[in-house]
Design an enzyme around this catalytic site. Structure first.
Site, PDB file in Angstrom:
ATOM      1  N   LYS A  81       0.888  -1.147   0.097  1.00 46.57           N
ATOM      2  CA  LYS A  81      -0.037   0.023   0.148  1.00 46.57           C
ATOM      3  C   LYS A  81       0.908   1.337   0.211  1.00 46.57           C
ATOM      4  O   LYS A  81       1.964   1.143   0.723  1.00 46.57           O
ATOM      5  CB  LYS A  81      -0.844   0.006   1.301  1.00 46.57           C
ATOM      6  CG  LYS A  81      -2.122   0.843   1.106  1.00 46.57           C
ATOM      7  CD  LYS A  81      -3.234   0.100   0.363  1.00 46.57           C
ATOM      8  CE  LYS A  81      -4.537   1.026   0.410  1.00 46.57           C
ATOM      9  NZ  LYS A  81      -5.601  -0.027  -0.234  1.00 46.57           N
ATOM     10  N   GLY A 181     -25.372   2.290   2.769  1.00 44.15           N
ATOM     11  CA  GLY A 181     -24.033   2.784   1.843  1.00 44.15           C
ATOM     12  C   GLY A 181     -24.651   2.561   0.337  1.00 44.15           C
ATOM     13  O   GLY A 181     -24.468   1.370   0.063  1.00 44.15           O
ATOM     14  N   GLY A 183     -23.027   3.902  -2.545  1.00 47.62           N
ATOM     15  CA  GLY A 183     -21.951   4.380  -3.565  1.00 47.62           C
ATOM     16  C   GLY A 183     -21.683   3.637  -4.588  1.00 47.62           C
ATOM     17  O   GLY A 183     -22.583   2.666  -4.856  1.00 47.62           O
ATOM     18  N   HIS A 184     -20.629   3.464  -5.153  1.00 53.17           N
ATOM     19  CA  HIS A 184     -20.308   2.704  -6.155  1.00 53.17           C
ATOM     20  C   HIS A 184     -20.583   1.201  -6.204  1.00 53.17           C
ATOM     21  O   HIS A 184     -21.042   0.510  -7.053  1.00 53.17           O
ATOM     22  CB  HIS A 184     -18.736   2.786  -6.648  1.00 53.17           C
ATOM     23  CG  HIS A 184     -18.251   4.400  -7.101  1.00 53.17           C
ATOM     24  ND1 HIS A 184     -17.887   5.066  -6.246  1.00 53.17           N
ATOM     25  CD2 HIS A 184     -18.304   4.748  -8.386  1.00 53.17           C
ATOM     26  CE1 HIS A 184     -17.680   6.082  -6.931  1.00 53.17           C
ATOM     27  NE2 HIS A 184     -17.973   5.927  -8.359  1.00 53.17           N
TER      28      HIS A 184
HETATM   29  P1  NAD Z   1     -18.254   5.171  -2.178  1.00 55.20           P
HETATM   30  O1  NAD Z   1     -17.490   6.421  -1.561  1.00 55.20           O
HETATM   31  O2  NAD Z   1     -18.713   5.439  -3.662  1.00 55.20           O
HETATM   32  O3  NAD Z   1     -19.788   4.968  -1.725  1.00 55.20           O
HETATM   33  C1  NAD Z   1     -19.960   5.106  -0.134  1.00 55.20           C
HETATM   34  C2  NAD Z   1     -21.217   5.467   0.306  1.00 55.20           C
HETATM   35  O4  NAD Z   1     -21.624   5.480   1.646  1.00 55.20           O
HETATM   36  C3  NAD Z   1     -21.461   6.918  -0.249  1.00 55.20           C
HETATM   37  O5  NAD Z   1     -22.704   7.167  -0.997  1.00 55.20           O
HETATM   38  C4  NAD Z   1     -21.688   7.781   1.145  1.00 55.20           C
HETATM   39  O6  NAD Z   1     -22.672   8.642   1.004  1.00 55.20           O
HETATM   40  C5  NAD Z   1     -22.342   6.571   1.819  1.00 55.20           C
HETATM   41  N1  NAD Z   1     -22.071   6.576   3.557  1.00 55.20           N
HETATM   42  C6  NAD Z   1     -21.215   7.299   4.141  1.00 55.20           C
HETATM   43  N2  NAD Z   1     -21.617   7.089   5.369  1.00 55.20           N
HETATM   44  C7  NAD Z   1     -22.694   6.381   5.759  1.00 55.20           C
HETATM   45  C8  NAD Z   1     -23.554   5.947   6.625  1.00 55.20           C
HETATM   46  N3  NAD Z   1     -23.082   6.163   7.859  1.00 55.20           N
HETATM   47  N4  NAD Z   1     -24.614   5.355   6.526  1.00 55.20           N
HETATM   48  C9  NAD Z   1     -24.745   4.831   5.179  1.00 55.20           C
HETATM   49  N5  NAD Z   1     -24.181   5.514   3.889  1.00 55.20           N
HETATM   50  C10 NAD Z   1     -23.167   6.055   4.345  1.00 55.20           C
HETATM   51  O7  NAD Z   1     -17.588   3.927  -1.956  1.00 55.20           O
HETATM   52  P2  NAD Z   1     -17.533   2.873  -2.792  1.00 55.20           P
HETATM   53  O8  NAD Z   1     -16.445   2.491  -3.650  1.00 55.20           O
HETATM   54  O9  NAD Z   1     -18.894   2.226  -2.874  1.00 55.20           O
HETATM   55  O10 NAD Z   1     -16.858   1.603  -1.692  1.00 55.20           O
HETATM   56  C11 NAD Z   1     -17.787   1.440  -0.503  1.00 55.20           C
HETATM   57  C12 NAD Z   1     -16.894   0.640   0.697  1.00 55.20           C
HETATM   58  O11 NAD Z   1     -16.471  -0.777  -0.025  1.00 55.20           O
HETATM   59  C13 NAD Z   1     -15.978   1.243   1.302  1.00 55.20           C
HETATM   60  O12 NAD Z   1     -15.447   0.816   2.411  1.00 55.20           O
HETATM   61  C14 NAD Z   1     -14.598   0.720   0.279  1.00 55.20           C
HETATM   62  O13 NAD Z   1     -13.278   0.896   1.013  1.00 55.20           O
HETATM   63  C15 NAD Z   1     -15.029  -0.758   0.093  1.00 55.20           C
HETATM   64  N6  NAD Z   1     -14.706  -1.471  -1.020  1.00 55.20           N
HETATM   65  C16 NAD Z   1     -14.625  -0.806  -2.371  1.00 55.20           C
HETATM   66  C17 NAD Z   1     -14.066  -1.528  -3.516  1.00 55.20           C
HETATM   67  C18 NAD Z   1     -14.602  -0.838  -4.809  1.00 55.20           C
HETATM   68  O14 NAD Z   1     -14.204  -1.533  -5.972  1.00 55.20           O
HETATM   69  N7  NAD Z   1     -15.108   0.404  -4.875  1.00 55.20           N
HETATM   70  C19 NAD Z   1     -13.438  -2.360  -3.237  1.00 55.20           C
HETATM   71  C20 NAD Z   1     -13.134  -3.262  -2.018  1.00 55.20           C
HETATM   72  C21 NAD Z   1     -13.836  -2.421  -1.108  1.00 55.20           C
END
Ligand code: NAD
Length: 355
Positions: A81, A181, A183-184
């Site tokens: 990392k 949550g 998000g993506h």
């Molecule tokens: P993102 O930032 O696109 O989405 C996160 C979402 O969570 C946002 O819409 C935010 O508004 C929401 N959020 C924040 N606080 C919240 C709460 N208290 N309650 C409900 N919703 C809340 O992130 P992402 O890429 O979707 O990733 C989500 C999680 O998965 C993260 O922990 C990330 O580390 C993990 N992750 C992501 C990937 C990836 O491919 N993107 C891979 C492995 C792990």
């Protein structure tokens, strides 16, 4: 430009390299936890830290996590990392990431970088001007690459299907899932669950997002503070780390926790609390490896169907962890760590079984 290797530690990563470039304002650290299985792969975090030590501690924890994730996913990759400290403005982002690219290049393929919190595809394109040891670049026609989130969502979905059978004896079409949550990953997961016929409860603090997904997926909306209390069979944390703690675990109605968020357990003791409440925990890094599988395929030049196949096997890898937990009397979190350390210690000899 300076790349400096620090001394050994009691439970050492292989290398901890300070990276600095006065001209661009680059200051940070690259941690190579392990190269036993291949180049140490893990994203680059660009964040504000109070001190260099805080940045290094975070990088070491994250690098070890990546080593475990890559090992259990059966990838020919070690774990590493990079953590870069946000400089005071003004600074040129392009110059800073080009300088970081030179630091990655100086490690000659021992470390492979990609996006993480605070970094973007554009940043990785700046890195790629200086080194080829970078992934997360725009995809080329028909090749793996690009946004890994859909693959992460797919892997979590496959894992959840297996875990629902194991814990609830049911298909997802007979389950209610609370997704924290949107998000993506969370939104993608919710769409997959809707298509599979699951009932859904969702929460996201960003205005509009929960409403949009709820309409699309016929989901009930709860507030972000109440979603832990949802009357659901499955709780899917897809937002923040540390969401499972003594207090939240005592509130859960779900019998199964399976979601994308990294580092869901606030600390190691929470795994036992979940087990005491007879809640099955699907270890986060086992189920959320879809994204790194896509990133690995991009870097290693695999075909697109290899990503599909390996992500599709996420449920099988999770089942292996559950079986190991049951056989050894450990929690699934502990069983996953034990399995990861064993694969790393054996230099990948066991990885074929995990893959
Ligand atoms: P993102 O930032 O696109 O989405 C996160 C979402 O969570 C946002 O819409 C935010 O508004 C929401 N959020 C924040 N606080 C919240 C709460 N208290 N309650 C409900 N919703 C809340 O992130 P992402 O890429 O979707 O990733 C989500 C999680 O998965 C993260 O922990 C990330 O580390 C993990 N992750 C992501 C990937 C990836 O491919 N993107 C891979 C492995 C792990």
């Amino acid at each position: 430009m300076m790349v400096m290797t620090h001394g050994d530690r009691a439970l050492p990563p292989e290398r901890v390299c300070s990276v600095e470039d006065a001209r661009s304002g680059l200051r940070g650290v690259i941690v190579i936890h392990s190269t036993a299985l291949g180049p140490a792969a893990g994203g680059c975090r660009f964040w504000t830290y109070d001190s260099p030590d805080a940045a290094t501690e975070d990088a070491m924890r994250l690098a070890e996590g990546m080593a475990y994730k890559n090992a259990v996913a059966g990838l020919p990759l070690g774990g590493g990392k990079a953590v870069l400290r946000m400089p005071e403005p003004p600074f040129s982002r392009g110059e800073l990431f080009a300088a970081f690219g030179r630091a990655v290049q100086a490690l000659d393929g021992e470390y492979v970088t990609a996006e993480d919190v605070g970094t973007s595809v554009e940043d990785m394109e700046a890195v790629a001007r200086e080194t080829r040891h970078v992934a997360g670049l725009p995809p080329r026609e028909g090749r793996p690459g690009g946004d890994p989130s859909p693959w992460t969502a797919r892997g979590v979905f496959e894992a959840m299907r297996v875990a629902a059978r194991a814990r609830l004896g049911r298909e997802l079409s007979d389950c209610t899932v609370a997704v924290q949550g949107l998000g993506h990953v969370g939104a993608g997961l919710t769409r997959l669950l809707h298509a599979a016929g699951a009932r859904l409860i969702v929460a996201d603090p960003k205005p509009g997002i929960a409403a949009k997904v709820a309409v699309e997926c016929d989901a009930e909306i709860m507030s972000k503070d109440a979603i832990v209390d949802a009357r659901a069979d499955i709780f899917a944390p897809c937002a923040l780390g540390g969401v499972l703690n003594r207090q939240s675990v005592s509130r859960l109605h779900a019998r199964l926790v399976c979601g994308a968020a990294n580092n869901q357990l606030a600390d190691e003791s929470v795994a036992a609390l979940l087990a005491d409440r007879d809640i099955l925990y699907a270890p986060d890094y086992v189920v959320n490896a879809g994204g790194i599988i896509s990133v690995a395929a991009e870097y290693l030049g695999w075909e697109a169907d290899a990503v599909q196949r390996r992500v599709g096997e996420t449920g099988m890898r999770l089942q292996r962890v559950f079986d190991e937990a049951e056989r050894s009397g450990r929690t699934p979190a502990d069983a996953a760590d034990t399995l990861a350390r064993r694969i790393i210690a054996q230099g990948g000899a066991d990885a074929a079984v995990a893959a």
